[in-house]
Motif scaffolding. Structure first.
Motif, PDB file in Angstrom:
ATOM      1  N   PHE A 257       0.849  -1.187   0.000  1.00 54.86           N
ATOM      2  CA  PHE A 257       0.000   0.000   0.000  1.00 54.86           C
ATOM      3  C   PHE A 257       0.889   1.244   0.000  1.00 54.86           C
ATOM      4  O   PHE A 257       1.168   1.859   1.036  1.00 54.86           O
ATOM      5  N   GLU A 258       1.324   1.599  -1.220  1.00 51.23           N
ATOM      6  CA  GLU A 258       2.389   2.585  -1.386  1.00 51.23           C
ATOM      7  C   GLU A 258       1.960   4.024  -1.118  1.00 51.23           C
ATOM      8  O   GLU A 258       2.815   4.908  -1.070  1.00 51.23           O
ATOM      9  N   ASP A 259       0.688   4.271  -0.945  1.00 57.38           N
ATOM     10  CA  ASP A 259       0.294   5.605  -0.509  1.00 57.38           C
ATOM     11  C   ASP A 259       0.588   5.808   0.971  1.00 57.38           C
ATOM     12  O   ASP A 259       0.585   6.943   1.463  1.00 57.38           O
ATOM     13  N   HIS A 260       0.885   4.714   1.681  1.00 52.97           N
ATOM     14  CA  HIS A 260       1.219   4.780   3.103  1.00 52.97           C
ATOM     15  C   HIS A 260       2.647   4.329   3.421  1.00 52.97           C
ATOM     16  O   HIS A 260       3.166   4.658   4.488  1.00 52.97           O
ATOM     17  N   PHE A 261       3.267   3.586   2.496  1.00 55.47           N
ATOM     18  CA  PHE A 261       4.596   3.028   2.760  1.00 55.47           C
ATOM     19  C   PHE A 261       5.447   3.047   1.491  1.00 55.47           C
ATOM     20  O   PHE A 261       4.934   2.795   0.400  1.00 55.47           O
ATOM     21  N   ILE A 262       6.731   3.326   1.660  1.00 58.59           N
ATOM     22  CA  ILE A 262       7.690   3.174   0.569  1.00 58.59           C
ATOM     23  C   ILE A 262       8.532   1.938   0.864  1.00 58.59           C
ATOM     24  O   ILE A 262       9.080   1.797   1.966  1.00 58.59           O
ATOM     25  N   ALA A 263       8.609   1.052  -0.103  1.00 64.05           N
ATOM     26  CA  ALA A 263       9.386  -0.175   0.055  1.00 64.05           C
ATOM     27  C   ALA A 263      10.644  -0.114  -0.795  1.00 64.05           C
ATOM     28  O   ALA A 263      10.613   0.325  -1.944  1.00 64.05           O
ATOM     29  N   GLU A 264      11.747  -0.541  -0.213  1.00 60.54           N
ATOM     30  CA  GLU A 264      13.014  -0.687  -0.940  1.00 60.54           C
ATOM     31  C   GLU A 264      13.516  -2.110  -0.732  1.00 60.54           C
ATOM     32  O   GLU A 264      13.166  -2.773   0.246  1.00 60.54           O
ATOM     33  N   ILE A 265      14.373  -2.562  -1.636  1.00 56.58           N
ATOM     34  CA  ILE A 265      15.109  -3.805  -1.451  1.00 56.58           C
ATOM     35  C   ILE A 265      16.595  -3.450  -1.422  1.00 56.58           C
ATOM     36  O   ILE A 265      17.097  -2.763  -2.319  1.00 56.58           O
ATOM     37  N   VAL A 266      17.281  -3.885  -0.357  1.00 53.76           N
ATOM     38  CA  VAL A 266      18.709  -3.612  -0.248  1.00 53.76           C
ATOM     39  C   VAL A 266      19.473  -4.918  -0.080  1.00 53.76           C
ATOM     40  O   VAL A 266      18.924  -5.928   0.382  1.00 53.76           O
ATOM     41  N   ASP A 267      20.728  -4.882  -0.464  1.00 57.31           N
ATOM     42  CA  ASP A 267      21.626  -6.001  -0.198  1.00 57.31           C
ATOM     43  C   ASP A 267      21.900  -6.014   1.308  1.00 57.31           C
ATOM     44  O   ASP A 267      22.393  -5.028   1.852  1.00 57.31           O
ATOM     45  N   PRO A 268      21.582  -7.096   2.013  1.00 61.60           N
ATOM     46  CA  PRO A 268      21.756  -7.095   3.469  1.00 61.60           C
ATOM     47  C   PRO A 268      23.204  -6.960   3.923  1.00 61.60           C
ATOM     48  O   PRO A 268      23.453  -6.563   5.064  1.00 61.60           O
ATOM     49  N   GLU A 269      24.148  -7.245   3.044  1.00 59.09           N
ATOM     50  CA  GLU A 269      25.567  -7.112   3.404  1.00 59.09           C
ATOM     51  C   GLU A 269      26.092  -5.710   3.109  1.00 59.09           C
ATOM     52  O   GLU A 269      26.643  -5.046   3.985  1.00 59.09           O
ATOM     53  N   THR A 270      25.883  -5.253   1.879  1.00 61.67           N
ATOM     54  CA  THR A 270      26.422  -3.935   1.495  1.00 61.67           C
ATOM     55  C   THR A 270      25.464  -2.798   1.846  1.00 61.67           C
ATOM     56  O   THR A 270      25.876  -1.637   1.885  1.00 61.67           O
ATOM     57  N   GLN A 271      24.198  -3.119   2.086  1.00 59.77           N
ATOM     58  CA  GLN A 271      23.151  -2.146   2.405  1.00 59.77           C
ATOM     59  C   GLN A 271      22.861  -1.204   1.236  1.00 59.77           C
ATOM     60  O   GLN A 271      22.230  -0.164   1.412  1.00 59.77           O
ATOM     61  N   LEU A 287       4.707   6.682   5.670  1.00 71.25           N
ATOM     62  CA  LEU A 287       4.412   7.988   5.077  1.00 71.25           C
ATOM     63  C   LEU A 287       3.281   8.734   5.769  1.00 71.25           C
ATOM     64  O   LEU A 287       3.129   9.939   5.542  1.00 71.25           O
ATOM     65  N   THR A 288       2.511   8.051   6.596  1.00 66.25           N
ATOM     66  CA  THR A 288       1.331   8.699   7.171  1.00 66.25           C
ATOM     67  C   THR A 288       1.215   8.515   8.677  1.00 66.25           C
ATOM     68  O   THR A 288       0.213   8.913   9.269  1.00 66.25           O
ATOM     69  N   LYS A 289       2.205   7.945   9.327  1.00 59.16           N
ATOM     70  CA  LYS A 289       2.118   7.706  10.765  1.00 59.16           C
ATOM     71  C   LYS A 289       2.490   8.955  11.554  1.00 59.16           C
ATOM     72  O   LYS A 289       3.418   9.678  11.186  1.00 59.16           O
ATOM     73  N   GLU A 290       1.798   9.166  12.661  1.00 57.22           N
ATOM     74  CA  GLU A 290       2.037  10.329  13.510  1.00 57.22           C
ATOM     75  C   GLU A 290       2.836   9.981  14.757  1.00 57.22           C
ATOM     76  O   GLU A 290       3.867  10.594  15.033  1.00 57.22           O
ATOM     77  N   ALA A 291       2.376   9.002  15.530  1.00 57.69           N
ATOM     78  CA  ALA A 291       3.014   8.707  16.813  1.00 57.69           C
ATOM     79  C   ALA A 291       4.411   8.131  16.647  1.00 57.69           C
ATOM     80  O   ALA A 291       5.337   8.499  17.374  1.00 57.69           O
ATOM     81  N   LEU A 292       4.570   7.229  15.686  1.00 57.02           N
ATOM     82  CA  LEU A 292       5.859   6.562  15.502  1.00 57.02           C
ATOM     83  C   LEU A 292       6.218   6.517  14.019  1.00 57.02           C
ATOM     84  O   LEU A 292       6.084   5.487  13.362  1.00 57.02           O
ATOM     85  N   PRO A 293       6.664   7.650  13.471  1.00 60.91           N
ATOM     86  CA  PRO A 293       7.142   7.601  12.086  1.00 60.91           C
ATOM     87  C   PRO A 293       8.374   6.709  12.023  1.00 60.91           C
ATOM     88  O   PRO A 293       9.225   6.747  12.918  1.00 60.91           O
ATOM     89  N   ILE A 294       8.455   5.897  10.990  1.00 57.29           N
ATOM     90  CA  ILE A 294       9.584   4.960  10.878  1.00 57.29           C
ATOM     91  C   ILE A 294      10.254   5.184   9.530  1.00 57.29           C
ATOM     92  O   ILE A 294       9.587   5.204   8.497  1.00 57.29           O
ATOM     93  N   ILE A 295      11.546   5.402   9.541  1.00 58.30           N
ATOM     94  CA  ILE A 295      12.278   5.762   8.326  1.00 58.30           C
ATOM     95  C   ILE A 295      13.317   4.695   8.003  1.00 58.30           C
ATOM     96  O   ILE A 295      14.173   4.365   8.820  1.00 58.30           O
TER      97      ILE A 295
END
Length: 432
Positions: A257-271, A287-295
């Motif tokens: 649900f990309e209007d609320h979350f941005i998803a990325e895929i990263v290499d877990p070793e190199t990040q 993208l829409t949380k108030e109490a606990l925005p998570i980046i």
């Protein structure tokens, strides 16, 4: 059918504009109100005004579960406690629990997201939702509950456990949607078969299963045994709870649900970020949380993102089923192994039940893997030679698929302990 068609079918260019606007707001909110993020951004030499495009997201620092634990209990909250209307927390099985908070708007947003998830699955206001996820500090039960109510469906808040009552209510209330972990759904299917219940009394048509990795072969088992459409749901407490992504009946990945979350895929070793189609660790920004925005939260979940439009008409990016986690991945003699890979092999044969246990030990300097798997009732009554032949075929298939040798231990039906929550699949004696 859509819950919020404007967002669910939004053109990608317009969706990117919405994401950027909401990302900029979230970054400002976190920087201005959370000491942790302000320090992290300053250390990286980044200010909120530096976020001018979605590509700039990759310049922001990650957030990890350890960061939530280090700031226990409320150090990552971006609003005063008098604006927090609910708290949830992880079980705290390793170290301190991770605590998450919600404002009234957050709860309202979450309910809308989960109502959307039910509609994606094919649910309607006419459904009876038997919610067998656990209630309490775990986000699953209440997250599902509020979403089903927002949809207008009838909710049966039975929670986990008490299987006899589950089966009674399933029949008496005419439940049409079952929500629980896939392993518990299989357990319910076994109990239904064992209780000799009239299949006509079971009205289930949709299963919304999540909270643990499961395979396509397990889907086949669930659908054949419960006569429903089994669909995957994804979420995690740190991001919001269930409802980050939901699979539609096309069964071609879960719509994020990309209007609320941005998803990325990263290499877990190199990040470093990876392109669409490449497996790696899922990283999510709210993208829409108030109490606990998570980046840029490192979920530790391994998956693949696909950008092709789905046959259902939704334009959201899709994530494939989670194949495992970077922190529960087994490394056996230098080979990376996920339990779900082994599950897929076991279920290919049809002579075993989808209940298994992986026992890892170390003899001298070498790791050894033993796989316990239950024989089906039908096969268990067969000859010893046939059982030995099955062991050999399973062993050969595991070697072919995973590149490692393993001992196969075929056990009697219903020997492996069942779980009413997340199934315990691994016993790693190397850690003792």
């Amino acid at each position: 059918m859509y819950w919020q068609k404007e967002y669910e079918t939004m053109p990608r260019e317009k969706l990117a504009e919405l994401q950027l606007k909401r990302l900029q707001k979230t970054v400002r909110h976190a920087y201005q109100n959370v000491d942790f993020y302000r320090r992290a951004f300053d250390a990286a030499g980044i200010k909120p005004e530096d976020i001018k495009s979605l590509a700039d997201l990759a310049n922001l620092p990650f957030t990890t579960k350890q960061d939530l634990r280090d700031n226990y209990p409320f150090g990552l909250f971006a609003v005063p406690m008098d604006q927090v209307v609910r708290l949830h927390a992880s079980s705290g099985t390793t170290g301190k629990p991770t605590v998450v908070g919600y404002t009234r708007n957050d709860i309202d947003t979450w309910a809308d997201i989960m109502a959307r998830a039910f509609v994606v699955a094919g649910g309607t206001a006419k459904d009876v939702v038997q919610n067998a996820y656990g209630y309490g500090l775990f986000t699953g039960g209440l997250g599902i509950h509020y979403g089903a109510e927002r949809l207008g469906a009838t909710v049966v808040p039975v929670s986990g456990g008490n299987t006899a009552r589950q089966l009674m209510l399933m029949q008496d209330f005419g439940s049409t949607i079952l929500t629980c972990t896939p392993s518990y759904a299989l357990y319910l299917a076994e109990e239904i078969a064992g209780a000799d219940i009239d299949p006509q009394k079971i009205k289930l048509r949709i299963g919304v299963f999540g909270a643990e990795p499961w395979s396509e072969q397990m889907r086949d088992q669930l659908e054949s045994k419960l006569n429903l459409t089994a669909l995957d749901i994804y979420g995690l407490s740190e991001v919001i709870g269930p409802g980050v992504a939901m699979e539609c009946p096309e069964k071609n990945g879960m719509h994020i649900f990309e209007d609320h979350f941005i998803a990325e895929i990263v290499d877990p070793e190199t990040q470093k970020p990876l392109p669409y189609g490449q497996p790696g660790e899922l990283v999510i920004t709210s993208l829409t949380k108030e109490a606990l925005p998570i980046i840029r939260y490192r979920t530790r979940d391994i998956t693949v993102l696909a950008e092709q439009t789905c046959g259902c008409g939704r334009t959201f990016t899709r994530m494939q089923r989670v194949t495992g986690r970077t922190d529960d991945m087994l490394i056996i003699r230098g080979v990376n192994v996920f339990p779900s890979q082994i599950e897929s092999v076991l279920l290919e044969f049809g002579d075993t039940e989808p209940h298994y246990l992986l026992v890892v030990d170390r003899k001298g300097t070498l790791d050894e893997l033993e796989i316990w798997v239950e024989l089906s009732d039908k096969f268990f009554s067969d000859k010893v030679r046939a059982i030995e032949d099955l062991e050999n075929r399973l062993r050969s298939r595991i070697l072919s698929v995973l590149g490692i040798s393993a001992r196969i231990k075929l056990v009697e039906p219903r020997t492996i302990p069942r779980s009413e929550g997340k199934a315990k699949r691994v016993i790693d004696k190397r850690e003792i």
